[in-house]
Design a protein around this motif. Structure first.
Motif, short mmCIF file in Angstrom:
data_model
loop_
_atom_site.label_atom_id
_atom_site.label_comp_id
_atom_site.label_asym_id
_atom_site.label_seq_id
_atom_site.Cartn_x
_atom_site.Cartn_y
_atom_site.Cartn_z
N SER A 327 0.80 -1.23 0.00
CA SER A 327 0.00 0.00 0.00
C SER A 327 0.83 1.27 0.00
N ALA A 328 2.09 1.21 0.40
CA ALA A 328 2.95 2.39 0.46
C ALA A 328 4.40 1.94 0.38
N PHE A 329 5.25 2.86 -0.06
CA PHE A 329 6.68 2.61 0.00
C PHE A 329 7.40 3.85 0.51
N TYR A 330 8.68 3.64 0.87
CA TYR A 330 9.48 4.69 1.50
C TYR A 330 10.85 4.74 0.83
N PHE A 331 11.43 5.95 0.79
CA PHE A 331 12.81 6.10 0.35
C PHE A 331 13.43 7.27 1.11
N ALA A 332 14.77 7.34 1.06
CA ALA A 332 15.51 8.45 1.66
C ALA A 332 16.23 9.20 0.55
N SER A 333 16.17 10.52 0.60
CA SER A 333 16.78 11.35 -0.44
C SER A 333 18.07 11.99 0.05
N GLY A 334 18.88 12.44 -0.89
CA GLY A 334 20.16 13.05 -0.58
C GLY A 334 20.06 14.55 -0.42
N ASN A 335 21.23 15.18 -0.38
CA ASN A 335 21.30 16.61 -0.10
C ASN A 335 20.70 17.44 -1.23
N GLY A 336 20.29 18.65 -0.87
CA GLY A 336 19.70 19.57 -1.82
C GLY A 336 20.33 20.94 -1.70
N ASN A 337 19.70 21.93 -2.31
CA ASN A 337 20.19 23.30 -2.23
C ASN A 337 19.10 24.28 -1.84
N GLY A 338 18.00 23.73 -1.29
CA GLY A 338 16.88 24.61 -0.97
C GLY A 338 16.87 25.10 0.46
N GLY A 339 17.63 24.47 1.35
CA GLY A 339 17.63 24.89 2.74
C GLY A 339 16.35 24.52 3.45
N ALA A 340 16.13 25.15 4.59
CA ALA A 340 14.95 24.85 5.40
C ALA A 340 13.67 25.17 4.63
N PRO A 374 1.80 17.95 -6.96
CA PRO A 374 3.01 18.78 -6.88
C PRO A 374 4.31 18.06 -7.23
N ASN A 375 4.36 16.73 -7.13
CA ASN A 375 5.60 16.00 -7.40
C ASN A 375 5.53 15.11 -8.63
N GLY A 376 4.40 15.11 -9.32
CA GLY A 376 4.29 14.28 -10.51
C GLY A 376 2.91 13.71 -10.67
N TRP A 377 2.85 12.44 -11.05
CA TRP A 377 1.53 11.83 -11.27
C TRP A 377 1.62 10.32 -11.02
N GLY A 378 0.47 9.75 -10.66
CA GLY A 378 0.40 8.32 -10.41
C GLY A 378 0.98 7.90 -9.07
N LEU A 379 1.82 8.73 -8.47
CA LEU A 379 2.43 8.52 -7.17
C LEU A 379 2.38 9.84 -6.42
N LYS A 380 2.16 9.79 -5.12
CA LYS A 380 2.11 11.04 -4.35
C LYS A 380 2.71 10.85 -2.97
N VAL A 381 3.26 11.94 -2.45
CA VAL A 381 3.83 11.96 -1.11
C VAL A 381 2.71 12.12 -0.09
N THR A 382 2.67 11.25 0.92
CA THR A 382 1.65 11.36 1.97
C THR A 382 2.24 11.62 3.34
N ASP A 383 3.53 11.47 3.52
CA ASP A 383 4.17 11.76 4.80
C ASP A 383 5.67 11.89 4.54
N TYR A 384 6.37 12.54 5.48
CA TYR A 384 7.81 12.69 5.31
C TYR A 384 8.45 13.02 6.65
N PHE A 385 9.76 12.85 6.71
CA PHE A 385 10.57 13.34 7.81
C PHE A 385 11.79 14.05 7.24
N MET A 386 12.09 15.24 7.74
CA MET A 386 13.27 15.99 7.34
C MET A 386 14.00 16.44 8.61
N PRO A 387 15.29 16.12 8.77
CA PRO A 387 16.00 16.49 9.98
C PRO A 387 15.98 18.00 10.24
N TYR A 388 16.00 18.36 11.52
CA TYR A 388 15.94 19.78 11.88
C TYR A 388 17.12 20.55 11.31
N ASN A 389 18.28 19.89 11.16
CA ASN A 389 19.50 20.56 10.69
C ASN A 389 19.71 20.37 9.20
#
Length: 595
Positions: A327-340, A374-389
């Motif tokens: 029913s759901a899957f999870y992944f972890a993403s790498g660094n970005g350039n957008g900041g908080a 907002p992120n595409g089609w056929g798949l959507k983000v329903t929850d996330y965790f992003m470290p405070y730092n």
């Protein structure tokens, strides 16, 4: 007679447990220099970054890829190389013979092989200099671990090639469905992306004139795009007036393992050494009728940074992890350039960018390629965790997504938190997370179960390992993990309140080198557990008693005849049916019982 074990996917299962619980031949009493060692070595034509896969009782048939005398019933180990080759090798104790070999570089499409869908005059692997990166060197072909569908006897794989088409250099990625019997295609491969470049060798061609493609730029021929104004975006050629981000087959690195869940194949991408423009991509294809008239059916596209860039999905070669019901899957993403992030009213990033994040995704039947979320089609983000730092992680290239997540069984949880998972990255923190509430983003604290107050006054997990640059294994209530940066391997248990990870043992070896790859556990149910750890400093593989890392059983450096050879980074061994299969820079090396 014991049932044979098939290993059809990375790290054994869709939760990425890293455990083969049906190993009846190997145990702590017989894995030693007296009774265990090297059985054979099979040379291959390139580096093996993908985990070897095992499929037993395969009927090999005659064909253009099959070697003479190889037809008939075999246990097979499938090995993919960076030279864009796929091998079917006899996996028996006295095996090692190549049954068939498929190259994805032949331009003539012989005998059921479909390599050249774009009329190229030359097809070769991508050179490291083409992507301005030496992280995979000297060539780039097949990197992500394939996946096998036992129902259809097909193997899914994504080769990356460099092709000369009309005198122009193109970089191409395709998804293939390969018949395991003979290495031929079961369907026309899906063209994920074809990126043409303008370089010093072809700058006088029409493609490279100033009104078409400026020197050093790329043009993308692809069905894969999302709406957004992120890195590399262009005005939609379809005339919508919107900006779109397209898939770039040169810049995107297909590093993660492929997954197959409920007739859908999933593939992810990151970058080559953060050379842009690139994004994190996940795509899904329905393959229920891949051998029939419909072929590959693209069912979903998700981009982690549609309005920015980076945020690749690489996990040191890890995988998507799935709930048991798919029913759901999870992944972890790498660094970005957008900041908080700036959060919307629901607590999600307003710009839909998920760098350095753990992301939960579900199917989205309400959208399509022309009507996207907002992120595409056929798949959507329903929850996330992003470290405070996250800002600090971005600036320091400390990818949260350098390690692959693991879903833990319900037995690891409690009444308050029955559904747990772990994740971690380069910072060396291991995050214990409730899958029912990943935690979102808080600029001062990490909303995870094992957060404690640090010296700066923020609640966050403690640093407990040199760096997480692999996927942990979970067996008998214990988490096994090796440092990704020249440090020890450690075993952890979760305390009774599910608020901390406690180290229970560590290896005497204090340095396994950089990027030694994910650990594997073999066991006979709850007994006879063995933990297998790669060692890039010494170019060895080690076996430990699962009860404690203090008890090393064997390693390939104890006897000269067990020499492993050059270990590539993030190499993952496969243990099944009394044998251990390890890919190296130029071979498949197989260990097993010798008496």
């Amino acid at each position: 007679m014991e049932a044979k074990v098939d290993v059809l996917t990375y790290h054994y299962d869709t939760a990425s447990s890293g455990v083969n619980p049906k190993e009846t031949l190997l145990n702590p009493a017989n894995v030693n220099t007296t009774s265990f060692g090297k059985l054979y070595t099979t040379p291959v034509d390139g580096a093996v970054y993908a985990e070897p896969l095992i499929y037993t009782d395969v009927t090999i048939t005659a064909g253009v890829n099959t070697n003479a005398g190889a037809t008939g019933l075999h246990d097979v180990v499938f090995v993919a190389t960076e030279h864009d080759s796929l091998y079917a090798i006899d996996a028996a104790v006295a095996g090692g013979a190549v049954l068939w070999k498929r190259t994805f570089l032949d331009t003539t499409n012989p005998g059921g092989n479909v390599n050249n869908t774009l009329n190229a005059t030359e097809i070769v692997p991508v050179a490291a200099y083409d992507v301005d990166s030496s992280t995979i060197s000297p060539e780039i072909g097949i990197t992500g671990t394939p996946v096998i569908d036992s129902a259809s006897n097909l193997l899914y794989v994504v080769p990356k090639t460099k092709e000369i088409i009309g005198g122009i250099t193109h970089f191409v990625q395709r998804l293939h469905a390969i018949n395991i019997a003979d290495g031929t295609d079961a369907a026309t491969p899906f063209l994920i992306g074809d990126t043409a470049t303008c370089n010093a060798n072809n700058f006088l061609s029409l493609c490279c004139l100033w009104w078409c493609t400026p020197l050093g730029k790329e043009t993308n021929n692809t069905q894969i795009y999302v709406y957004g104004d992120g890195d590399g975006s262009i005005i939609d050629p379809a005339g919508t007036g919107k900006r779109i981000v397209q898939f770039n087959a040169l810049r995107q690195n297909q590093r993660c393992a492929l997954s197959l869940v409920m007739d859908n194949v999933y593939v992810q991408w990151a970058s080559h050494s953060d050379n842009g423009p690139y994004h994190g991509w996940t795509m899904a294809w329905n393959v229920a009728d891949v051998k029939g008239s419909t072929g590959f059916q693209l069912t979903g596209v998700l981009n982690t940074s549609p309005n920015n860039g980076l945020a690749g999905i690489w996990e040191s070669g890890g995988r998507l992890v799935f709930e048991s019901d798919g029913s759901a899957f999870y992944f972890a993403s790498g660094n970005g350039n957008g900041g908080a992030p700036t959060l919307d009213s629901n607590g999600f990033p307003a710009n839909a960018n998920y760098e350095n994040s753990l992301v939960k995704v579900v199917a989205d039947s309400t959208t399509n390629a022309l009507n996207q979320n907002p992120n595409g089609w056929g798949l959507k983000v329903t929850d996330y965790f992003m470290p405070y730092n996250v800002v600090s992680l971005d600036l320091s290239d400390l990818d949260f997504g350098a390690g692959g997540p693991v879903l833990l069984p319900d037995s690891a949880g409690n009444g308050s938190h029955p559904h747990l998972m772990i994740a971690g990255g380069k910072e060396g923190k291991i995050y214990l997370i409730d899958r029912d509430n990943l935690g979102g983003f808080n600029s001062t604290d990490d909303n995870v179960l094992n957060a404690v107050l640090n010296s700066s006054g923020h609640r966050t997990p403690p640093v407990q390992i040199g760096a997480v640059l692999s996927t942990a294994a979970f067996y008998n209530g214990t988490i096994y993990l090796v440092s990704g940066q020249s440090n020890r391997a450690s075993a952890y248990v979760i305390n009774s309140t599910k608020t901390a990870l406690i180290i229970t043992s560590q290896t005497a070896i204090s340095d396994f080198g950089d990027f030694p790859g994910s650990v594997i556990v073999s066991a006979n149910g709850a007994t006879a557990g063995i933990v297998w750890v790669m060692d890039r400093k010494a170019n060895q593989i080690h076996a430990y008693d699962a009860s404690t890392f203090a008890a090393e059983l064997w390693n390939s450096g104890q006897i000269s005849g067990d020499n492993l050879g050059s270990v590539v980074k993030f190499a993952v061994p496969t243990v099944a049916n009394g044998m251990v299969y390890v890919g190296t820079r130029n071979s498949l090396v197989v260990y097993g019982l010798t008496i």
